[in-house]
Scaffold this motif. Structure first.
Motif, short mmCIF file in Angstrom:
data_model
loop_
_atom_site.label_atom_id
_atom_site.label_comp_id
_atom_site.label_asym_id
_atom_site.label_seq_id
_atom_site.Cartn_x
_atom_site.Cartn_y
_atom_site.Cartn_z
N GLY A 21 7.75 -4.77 -6.54
CA GLY A 21 8.41 -5.98 -6.07
C GLY A 21 9.92 -5.91 -6.12
O GLY A 21 10.60 -6.93 -6.07
N THR A 22 10.48 -4.71 -6.22
CA THR A 22 11.94 -4.54 -6.20
C THR A 22 12.34 -4.03 -4.81
O THR A 22 11.48 -3.74 -3.98
CB THR A 22 12.38 -3.51 -7.26
OG1 THR A 22 11.88 -2.22 -6.90
CG2 THR A 22 11.88 -3.89 -8.65
N ASP A 37 10.74 -0.39 -4.27
CA ASP A 37 9.41 -0.31 -4.87
C ASP A 37 8.53 0.64 -4.05
O ASP A 37 8.96 1.26 -3.09
CB ASP A 37 8.78 -1.69 -5.01
CG ASP A 37 8.66 -2.43 -3.69
OD1 ASP A 37 8.88 -1.81 -2.62
OD2 ASP A 37 8.33 -3.62 -3.71
N PHE A 38 7.29 0.73 -4.46
CA PHE A 38 6.36 1.64 -3.80
C PHE A 38 6.12 1.26 -2.34
O PHE A 38 5.99 2.14 -1.47
CB PHE A 38 5.03 1.69 -4.56
CG PHE A 38 4.05 2.64 -3.96
CD1 PHE A 38 4.21 4.00 -4.08
CD2 PHE A 38 2.95 2.16 -3.26
CE1 PHE A 38 3.31 4.89 -3.50
CE2 PHE A 38 2.04 3.03 -2.70
CZ PHE A 38 2.22 4.40 -2.82
N ASP A 39 6.07 -0.03 -2.03
CA ASP A 39 5.89 -0.46 -0.64
C ASP A 39 7.03 0.06 0.24
O ASP A 39 6.81 0.47 1.38
CB ASP A 39 5.80 -1.98 -0.54
CG ASP A 39 4.51 -2.53 -1.12
OD1 ASP A 39 3.54 -1.77 -1.28
OD2 ASP A 39 4.47 -3.73 -1.42
N ASP A 75 3.93 6.41 -11.09
CA ASP A 75 5.27 6.39 -11.69
C ASP A 75 5.99 5.07 -11.41
O ASP A 75 6.70 4.56 -12.27
CB ASP A 75 6.10 7.56 -11.19
CG ASP A 75 5.78 8.86 -11.91
OD1 ASP A 75 4.93 8.85 -12.83
OD2 ASP A 75 6.38 9.89 -11.55
N HIS A 76 5.80 4.50 -10.22
CA HIS A 76 6.41 3.20 -9.92
C HIS A 76 5.82 2.11 -10.82
O HIS A 76 6.54 1.25 -11.33
CB HIS A 76 6.23 2.83 -8.45
CG HIS A 76 7.24 3.46 -7.56
ND1 HIS A 76 7.17 4.78 -7.17
CD2 HIS A 76 8.35 2.96 -6.98
CE1 HIS A 76 8.19 5.06 -6.39
NE2 HIS A 76 8.93 3.97 -6.25
N ARG A 77 4.51 2.16 -11.02
CA ARG A 77 3.88 1.17 -11.90
C ARG A 77 4.34 1.34 -13.33
O ARG A 77 4.63 0.36 -14.02
CB ARG A 77 2.36 1.29 -11.82
CG ARG A 77 1.79 0.74 -10.54
CD ARG A 77 0.30 0.88 -10.50
NE ARG A 77 -0.24 0.20 -9.33
CZ ARG A 77 -1.42 0.44 -8.82
NH1 ARG A 77 -2.22 1.36 -9.37
NH2 ARG A 77 -1.84 -0.21 -7.77
#
Length: 106
Positions: free
Chosen positions: A36-37, A40-42, A28-30
């Motif tokens: 990179g926001t 984001d997923f990280d 969903d993040h992709r």
């Protein structure tokens, strides 16, 4: 010191504990191009790992880490609908989180 479940959880990688849930959230993040926001997923993974580390017991570790994995649902919907924070319907957030949880548990 004898290691128990909580100590083992603190060494675990969240994507190994909840592989299908993590995969759905990453997808969903992709799809929303939220890579990179600030949210984001990280960021989601870091929050989930931190929840494992600071939890006072096993149950809190499990609940907190899953909650952290899911905490960007509103941001993703905000991006998908192109609305501000207040424009995100709560029902949409609930639906998204339930869909994610169903991927892991059902």
């Amino acid at each position: 010191m004898v290691e128990g479940p909580l100590e083992e959880a603190r060494k675990a990688k969240i994507w190994e504990m909840y592989p299908r849930l993590t995969e759905k959230i990453l997808a969903d993040h992709r799809r929303a191009h939220m890579i990179g926001t600030g949210h984001d997923f990280d960021h989601v993974v870091r929050a989930a790992q931190l929840a494992l580390f600071i939890a006072e017991n096993d149950e809190v570790a499990r609940l907190g880490s899953v909650a952290a994995l899911c905490h960007n649902a509103d941001r993703l919907i905000q991006h998908e609908l192109k609305v501000g924070k207040k424009g995100v319907p709560a029902a949409h957030v609930v639906q998204k989180v339930l869909r994610w949880l169903e991927a892991e548990y059902f």
